[in-house]
Design an enzyme around this catalytic site. Structure first.
Site, PDB file in Angstrom:
ATOM      1  N   ARG A 157       0.210  14.269  13.629  1.00  0.00           N
ATOM      2  CA  ARG A 157       0.709  14.096  12.259  1.00  0.00           C
ATOM      3  C   ARG A 157       0.703  15.374  11.412  1.00  0.00           C
ATOM      4  O   ARG A 157       0.014  15.469  10.404  1.00  0.00           O
ATOM      5  CB  ARG A 157      -0.087  12.996  11.545  1.00  0.00           C
ATOM      6  CG  ARG A 157       0.035  11.668  12.244  1.00  0.00           C
ATOM      7  CD  ARG A 157      -0.689  10.579  11.516  1.00  0.00           C
ATOM      8  NE  ARG A 157       0.049  10.067  10.388  1.00  0.00           N
ATOM      9  CZ  ARG A 157      -0.406   9.140   9.562  1.00  0.00           C
ATOM     10  NH1 ARG A 157      -1.608   8.663   9.734  1.00  0.00           N
ATOM     11  NH2 ARG A 157       0.316   8.710   8.563  1.00  0.00           N
ATOM     12  N   CYS A 178      -5.490  13.034  13.761  1.00  0.00           N
ATOM     13  CA  CYS A 178      -5.813  11.705  13.247  1.00  0.00           C
ATOM     14  C   CYS A 178      -5.774  10.730  14.401  1.00  0.00           C
ATOM     15  O   CYS A 178      -5.260  11.051  15.475  1.00  0.00           O
ATOM     16  CB  CYS A 178      -4.829  11.403  12.126  1.00  0.00           C
ATOM     17  SG  CYS A 178      -4.053   9.831  12.085  1.00  0.00           S
ATOM     18  N   ARG A 182      -8.932  -0.540   4.137  1.00  0.00           N
ATOM     19  CA  ARG A 182      -8.052   0.515   3.611  1.00  0.00           C
ATOM     20  C   ARG A 182      -6.677  -0.057   3.284  1.00  0.00           C
ATOM     21  O   ARG A 182      -5.989   0.446   2.395  1.00  0.00           O
ATOM     22  CB  ARG A 182      -7.859   1.616   4.662  1.00  0.00           C
ATOM     23  CG  ARG A 182      -9.035   2.538   4.802  1.00  0.00           C
ATOM     24  CD  ARG A 182      -8.698   3.653   5.748  1.00  0.00           C
ATOM     25  NE  ARG A 182      -7.544   4.419   5.259  1.00  0.00           N
ATOM     26  CZ  ARG A 182      -7.017   5.443   5.889  1.00  0.00           C
ATOM     27  NH1 ARG A 182      -7.521   5.848   7.032  1.00  0.00           N
ATOM     28  NH2 ARG A 182      -5.979   6.083   5.385  1.00  0.00           N
ATOM     29  N   ASP A 222       4.109   0.289  12.274  1.00  0.00           N
ATOM     30  CA  ASP A 222       2.937  -0.350  11.646  1.00  0.00           C
ATOM     31  C   ASP A 222       2.766  -1.813  12.074  1.00  0.00           C
ATOM     32  O   ASP A 222       1.777  -2.440  11.697  1.00  0.00           O
ATOM     33  CB  ASP A 222       3.047  -0.270  10.113  1.00  0.00           C
ATOM     34  CG  ASP A 222       2.870   1.150   9.606  1.00  0.00           C
ATOM     35  OD1 ASP A 222       2.346   1.989  10.360  1.00  0.00           O
ATOM     36  OD2 ASP A 222       3.257   1.428   8.454  1.00  0.00           O
ATOM     37  N   LYS A 239       0.841  -1.216   0.000  1.00  0.00           N
ATOM     38  CA  LYS A 239       0.000   0.000   0.000  1.00  0.00           C
ATOM     39  C   LYS A 239       0.868   1.255   0.000  1.00  0.00           C
ATOM     40  O   LYS A 239       0.668   2.160  -0.812  1.00  0.00           O
ATOM     41  CB  LYS A 239      -0.887   0.001   1.248  1.00  0.00           C
ATOM     42  CG  LYS A 239      -1.549   1.327   1.535  1.00  0.00           C
ATOM     43  CD  LYS A 239      -2.471   1.278   2.733  1.00  0.00           C
ATOM     44  CE  LYS A 239      -1.834   1.508   4.075  1.00  0.00           C
ATOM     45  NZ  LYS A 239      -1.520   2.908   4.389  1.00  0.00           N
ATOM     46  N   ASN A 240       1.856   1.297   0.921  1.00  0.00           N
ATOM     47  CA  ASN A 240       2.595   2.548   1.106  1.00  0.00           C
ATOM     48  C   ASN A 240       3.641   2.806   0.020  1.00  0.00           C
ATOM     49  O   ASN A 240       4.294   3.846   0.014  1.00  0.00           O
ATOM     50  CB  ASN A 240       3.215   2.600   2.499  1.00  0.00           C
ATOM     51  CG  ASN A 240       2.138   2.760   3.566  1.00  0.00           C
ATOM     52  OD1 ASN A 240       0.988   3.078   3.251  1.00  0.00           O
ATOM     53  ND2 ASN A 240       2.499   2.529   4.817  1.00  0.00           N
TER      54      ASN A 240
HETATM   55  N1  EPU Z   1       6.043  14.406  11.420  1.00  0.00           N
HETATM   56  C1  EPU Z   1       6.098  15.727  11.770  1.00  0.00           C
HETATM   57  N2  EPU Z   1       6.049  16.660  10.770  1.00  0.00           N
HETATM   58  C2  EPU Z   1       5.961  16.320   9.449  1.00  0.00           C
HETATM   59  C3  EPU Z   1       5.906  14.962   9.112  1.00  0.00           C
HETATM   60  C4  EPU Z   1       5.949  14.007  10.121  1.00  0.00           C
HETATM   61  O1  EPU Z   1       6.186  16.081  12.955  1.00  0.00           O
HETATM   62  O2  EPU Z   1       5.922  17.224   8.602  1.00  0.00           O
HETATM   63  C5  EPU Z   1       6.088  13.375  12.483  1.00  0.00           C
HETATM   64  C6  EPU Z   1       4.789  12.567  12.560  1.00  0.00           C
HETATM   65  O3  EPU Z   1       3.803  13.221  13.317  1.00  0.00           O
HETATM   66  C7  EPU Z   1       5.266  11.280  13.192  1.00  0.00           C
HETATM   67  C8  EPU Z   1       6.675  11.119  12.601  1.00  0.00           C
HETATM   68  O4  EPU Z   1       7.061  12.405  12.152  1.00  0.00           O
HETATM   69  O5  EPU Z   1       5.333  11.409  14.579  1.00  0.00           O
HETATM   70  C9  EPU Z   1       6.789  10.136  11.451  1.00  0.00           C
HETATM   71  O6  EPU Z   1       5.752  10.392  10.496  1.00  0.00           O
HETATM   72  P1  EPU Z   1       5.908  10.126   8.926  1.00  0.00           P
HETATM   73  O7  EPU Z   1       5.811  11.435   8.229  1.00  0.00           O
HETATM   74  O8  EPU Z   1       7.092   9.271   8.669  1.00  0.00           O
HETATM   75  O9  EPU Z   1       4.582   9.289   8.650  1.00  0.00           O
HETATM   76  P2  EPU Z   1       3.748   9.360   7.312  1.00  0.00           P
HETATM   77  O10 EPU Z   1       4.652   9.604   6.180  1.00  0.00           O
HETATM   78  O11 EPU Z   1       2.575  10.247   7.507  1.00  0.00           O
HETATM   79  C10 EPU Z   1       3.984   6.828   6.680  1.00  0.00           C
HETATM   80  C11 EPU Z   1       3.055   5.678   6.424  1.00  0.00           C
HETATM   81  C12 EPU Z   1       2.419   5.237   7.749  1.00  0.00           C
HETATM   82  C13 EPU Z   1       3.554   4.820   8.690  1.00  0.00           C
HETATM   83  C14 EPU Z   1       4.542   5.985   8.882  1.00  0.00           C
HETATM   84  C15 EPU Z   1       5.753   5.630   9.731  1.00  0.00           C
HETATM   85  C16 EPU Z   1       2.324   6.093   4.155  1.00  0.00           C
HETATM   86  C17 EPU Z   1       1.228   6.452   3.230  1.00  0.00           C
HETATM   87  N3  EPU Z   1       2.034   6.097   5.462  1.00  0.00           N
HETATM   88  O12 EPU Z   1       3.191   7.860   7.238  1.00  0.00           O
HETATM   89  O13 EPU Z   1       1.606   4.110   7.462  1.00  0.00           O
HETATM   90  O14 EPU Z   1       3.022   4.471   9.950  1.00  0.00           O
HETATM   91  O15 EPU Z   1       5.020   6.423   7.588  1.00  0.00           O
HETATM   92  O16 EPU Z   1       6.427   4.555   9.190  1.00  0.00           O
HETATM   93  O17 EPU Z   1       3.409   5.762   3.719  1.00  0.00           O
HETATM   94  C18 EPU Z   1      -0.164   2.590   7.822  1.00  0.00           C
HETATM   95  O18 EPU Z   1       0.138   2.049   6.745  1.00  0.00           O
HETATM   96  O19 EPU Z   1      -0.985   2.089   8.640  1.00  0.00           O
HETATM   97  C19 EPU Z   1       0.451   3.870   8.173  1.00  0.00           C
HETATM   98  C20 EPU Z   1      -0.055   4.690   9.108  1.00  0.00           C
END
Ligand code: EPU
Length: 418
Positions: free
Chosen positions: A122, A117, A397, A305, A22-23
């Site tokens: 996030r 969320c 999802r 995850d 998915k990701n």
């Molecule tokens: N963060 C910030 N500011 C930002 C971006 C992130 O503070 O601008 C923080 C987040 O709040 C969090 C941490 O950094 O505490 C890591 O977040 P990240 O941005 O890496 O998460 P994401 O990109 O929103 C992806 C996956 C998630 C997975 C996370 C961590 C996708 C579409 N989603 O989310 O997948 O948990 O990386 O590995 O790639 C899932 O599949 O169930 C899922 C939630």
């Protein structure tokens, strides 16, 4: 709304095939915005989030065609809108991934700011600060982020914290920028590397993929490409826990075992047997597992995850375990539901103290996010009696045909549509 009814206590046995990740599929579909030529993606899983992404891309003007079960053709030669609306971003935060590509190719993008969320606040501040460093003007208007830039320019960006979609957004933006962009403290997840592989096939110049320093030399145009999405390591890991938690024997085929090293090590620590080939993993459970301690980390550490699924396993382990969540601040939404099934878990801050019990008992449960729902299905498979898992749309999802796959392993599981 669908529910899953599970009669637990059966050791699951057999073989199952991993779906595409998915990701990885979501950013790769979005990468089609970077060119007017066709992108052909294979092994795209059939999931709620993929459907939402098709909806979002179609809204922008991308033509999306599913030629067979696993293949998508995407062509962004007639983009008519530059906005990801609240309705879509609210259901799927990965919608913010359109920001980088739209800005890079069309010089403008308007994306609803994701609110809070179920698993944490996030924010997307790191995405925005990095785009500003590349010369974008970013403003906030009526809950939307508006970004503009005649042409993005290469920059050296050190992320304050590792972010998966932030790295992906910036990597896509940088492919069409003027000059070289260096991303420091970039995410090393296999899904980021797989997106880079697609971008390179499209003509992008990217080095350092899979390391915390990624360097991208901008080009004037990208072209069409064909690419196969990598297997889903979280789905694979979830089926590994299926074997461990039911004391069964499950082989997951068409996966990439080296993407799951941290998960495999932890499962072995609990006492189950894990065998690997280059493209399959077999897990044999044998009685009650041992309690172990877990701390989540960005890749290659133990994936956040997989935390909820391991907590279900630890709930029936021998002894105690300590599970610390370091990536998201509120990812214990499954705990209260597991308590209703007889688990003994105490949460203090971002740490859960789990005292294993000999047996869980079936109960009506529901969860507010994808992986929490998966942990309840796992708990239900191990529990005595009947577990009803509501709000199955969370599972849909991110897990392709989950009950079909579990049925194939001998589970007693039924989907009821109301
Ligand atoms: N963060 C910030 N500011 C930002 C971006 C992130 O503070 O601008 C923080 C987040 O709040 C969090 C941490 O950094 O505490 C890591 O977040 P990240 O941005 O890496 O998460 P994401 O990109 O929103 C992806 C996956 C998630 C997975 C996370 C961590 C996708 C579409 N989603 O989310 O997948 O948990 O990386 O590995 O790639 C899932 O599949 O169930 C899922 C939630």
């Amino acid at each position: 709304m669908d529910r899953l009814i599970i009669r637990g206590g059966i050791p699951l046995r057999g073989e199952v095939e991993a779906a595409g990740a998915k990701n990885a599929a979501l950013p790769e579909m979005v990468a089609s915005l970077l060119t007017g030529e066709s992108i052909q993606l294979h092994r795209v899983p059939q999931l709620g989030d993929v459907k939402t992404t098709i909806g979002l891309l179609s809204h922008l003007g991308v033509s999306v065609e599913r030629r067979d079960r696993e293949t998508l053709f995407l062509r962004a030669d007639r983009i008519s809108r530059f906005e990801a609306p609240y309705q879509l971003v609210k259901t799927m935060r990965a919608s913010v991934l359109v920001l980088g590509p739209l800005l890079a190719r069309f010089g403008r993008a308007r994306v609803s700011l994701p609110g809070g969320c179920a698993i944490g606040t996030r924010p997307i501040n790191l995405h925005l600060a990095a785009l500003e460093k590349m010369g974008a003007t970013v403003s906030l208007d009526a809950g939307y982020v508006e970004a503009k830039a005649p042409r993005l320019r290469g920059a050296r960006i050190t992320f304050d914290g590792q972010t998966v979609t932030g790295t992906e957004n910036l990597m896509m933006a940088a492919t069409l920028a003027d000059g070289v962009t260096v991303l420091e403290n970039a995410a090393c997840e296999p899904e980021v590397a797989d997106l880079a592989a697609l971008l390179i096939r499209m003509g992008a110049r990217i080095e350092g993929v899979g390391t915390p320093t990624i360097s991208i030399e901008g080009v004037d145009h990208l072209h069409g490409a064909e690419h196969e999405v990598i297997p889903d390591r979280v789905e694979t890991g979830t089926f590994m826990v299926v074997a461990a938690i039911t004391g069964g024997d499950v082989t997951i085929n068409r996966c990439v075992p080296c993407h799951l090293e941290a998960i495999t090590e932890k499962l072995q620590e609990t006492g189950v047997i894990v065998e690997e080939t280059d493209w399959s993993i077999r897990v044999c459970g044998d009685g009650r597992v041992q309690g172990i301690n877990i701390r989540t980390h960005p890749y290659p550490g133990f994936a956040t995850d997989m935390q909820a699924q391991f907590m279900a396993l630890m709930a029936i382990a021998q002894g105690s375990s300590v599970i610390t969540e370091t990536v998201f601040e509120n990812r214990f939404m499954h705990v209260n539901e597991l308590l209703r099934m007889g688990a003994d878990i105490k949460v203090i801050g971002t740490t859960a103290f789990v005292q294993g019990v000999p047996m869980l008992s079936g109960a009506p449960v529901m969860a507010t996010d994808l992986r929490a729902s998966a942990s309840l299905v796992l708990a239900g498979l191990a529990a005595q009696g009947i577990t009803t898992v509501s709000r199955v749309y969370h599972l849909d999802r991110g897990y392709e045909s989950i009950e079909q796959k579990l049925l194939g392993l001998g589970a007693n599981i039924e989907r009821v549509t109301e």
